[in-house]
Motif scaffolding. Structure first.
Motif, PDB file in Angstrom:
ATOM      1  N   CYS A 105      -8.836  10.335   6.972  1.00 56.37           N
ATOM      2  CA  CYS A 105      -8.573  11.695   7.471  1.00 56.37           C
ATOM      3  C   CYS A 105      -7.499  12.438   6.681  1.00 56.37           C
ATOM      4  O   CYS A 105      -7.705  13.596   6.315  1.00 56.37           O
ATOM      5  CB  CYS A 105      -8.239  11.655   8.961  1.00 56.37           C
ATOM      6  SG  CYS A 105      -9.671  11.372   9.994  1.00 56.37           S
ATOM      7  N   PRO A 106      -6.348  11.824   6.388  1.00 56.87           N
ATOM      8  CA  PRO A 106      -5.358  12.563   5.595  1.00 56.87           C
ATOM      9  C   PRO A 106      -5.866  12.912   4.197  1.00 56.87           C
ATOM     10  O   PRO A 106      -5.565  13.980   3.664  1.00 56.87           O
ATOM     11  CB  PRO A 106      -4.162  11.618   5.519  1.00 56.87           C
ATOM     12  CG  PRO A 106      -4.327  10.685   6.634  1.00 56.87           C
ATOM     13  CD  PRO A 106      -5.799  10.550   6.856  1.00 56.87           C
ATOM     14  N   SER A 149      -4.977  20.043   6.507  1.00 53.16           N
ATOM     15  CA  SER A 149      -3.984  18.965   6.409  1.00 53.16           C
ATOM     16  C   SER A 149      -3.494  18.550   7.789  1.00 53.16           C
ATOM     17  O   SER A 149      -3.346  17.350   8.073  1.00 53.16           O
ATOM     18  CB  SER A 149      -2.797  19.410   5.560  1.00 53.16           C
ATOM     19  OG  SER A 149      -3.192  19.560   4.220  1.00 53.16           O
ATOM     20  N   GLY A 152      -6.326  16.577   9.604  1.00 52.02           N
ATOM     21  CA  GLY A 152      -6.423  15.221   9.080  1.00 52.02           C
ATOM     22  C   GLY A 152      -5.282  14.339   9.556  1.00 52.02           C
ATOM     23  O   GLY A 152      -5.486  13.179   9.921  1.00 52.02           O
ATOM     24  N   GLY A 153      -4.080  14.889   9.580  1.00 50.26           N
ATOM     25  CA  GLY A 153      -2.925  14.122  10.034  1.00 50.26           C
ATOM     26  C   GLY A 153      -2.997  13.762  11.504  1.00 50.26           C
ATOM     27  O   GLY A 153      -2.675  12.629  11.897  1.00 50.26           O
ATOM     28  N   ALA A 156      -5.684  11.114  12.023  1.00 52.95           N
ATOM     29  CA  ALA A 156      -5.194   9.827  11.511  1.00 52.95           C
ATOM     30  C   ALA A 156      -4.200   9.205  12.476  1.00 52.95           C
ATOM     31  O   ALA A 156      -4.218   7.989  12.706  1.00 52.95           O
ATOM     32  CB  ALA A 156      -4.561  10.021  10.136  1.00 52.95           C
TER      33      ALA A 156
END
Length: 171
Positions: A105-106, A149, A152-153, A156
């Motif tokens: 994901c990141p 971003s 994704g973070g 994650a």
């Protein structure tokens, strides 16, 4: 076969029952979330959601949605496992997928960020720095970069935390 008192219940029936319980649980949680968010599930609302995701997450939004749905299912499966005394689930594949999601994901967010920065530079170089439309498009690309971003973070973090929770629960 699992001996449940006087009845012998096939393990596949228990597995199906466990999956049905998981689906019922995540359906209930989904309905509560939709009611709390005051979100109407209509074609219009879904189109607005798609436009929102395109605007703030960029081209990676289908990946993030699929990953979020998997994490949501895994949370429901874990809750069912903890609170129902049924046959235990084999978590090894799910743990590997959560580990993969925590790693991927990141990077997907970062790749989307780089792609949108590239688009921003192309827009800026094509039209020149003087027009307000160019500046708006340039800033819009930065919004996508930050949104991807962040998405994704967050995914994650959820995948990593759920993986750690499952592993600690197995011990």
């Amino acid at each position: 076969m699992i001996n449940s008192g006087n009845l012998k219940v096939p393990s596949t029936l228990i597995s199906i029952s466990r999956e049905i319980n998981t689906l019922i649980l995540i359906s209930i949680i989904s309905v509560i979330i939709v009611m709390w968010a005051d979100f109407n599930i209509s074609v219009n609302q879904l189109e607005e959601l798609k436009a929102f995701l395109n605007k703030y997450v960029g081209i990676a939004w289908p990946f993030f949605i699929i990953t979020a749905l998997f994490i949501f299912w895994a949370i429901g499966a874990y809750i069912v496992e903890v609170f129902l005394s049924t046959q235990k689930r084999n978590w090894s594949v799910i743990i590997k997928m959560l580990d993969w999601a925590a790693e991927a994901c990141p990077y997907v967010g970062l790749l989307t960020t780089f792609f949108t920065f590239l688009n921003a530079l192309l827009v800026y170089s094509k039209a020149g720095p003087g027009t307000p439309e160019t500046q708006a498009a340039f800033i819009g690309q930065f919004a996508i970069a930050f949104g991807s971003s962040i998405s994704g973070g967050i995914l994650a973090l959820f995948a990593f935390s759920l993986r750690a929770l499952i592993i600690s629960g197995e011990k």
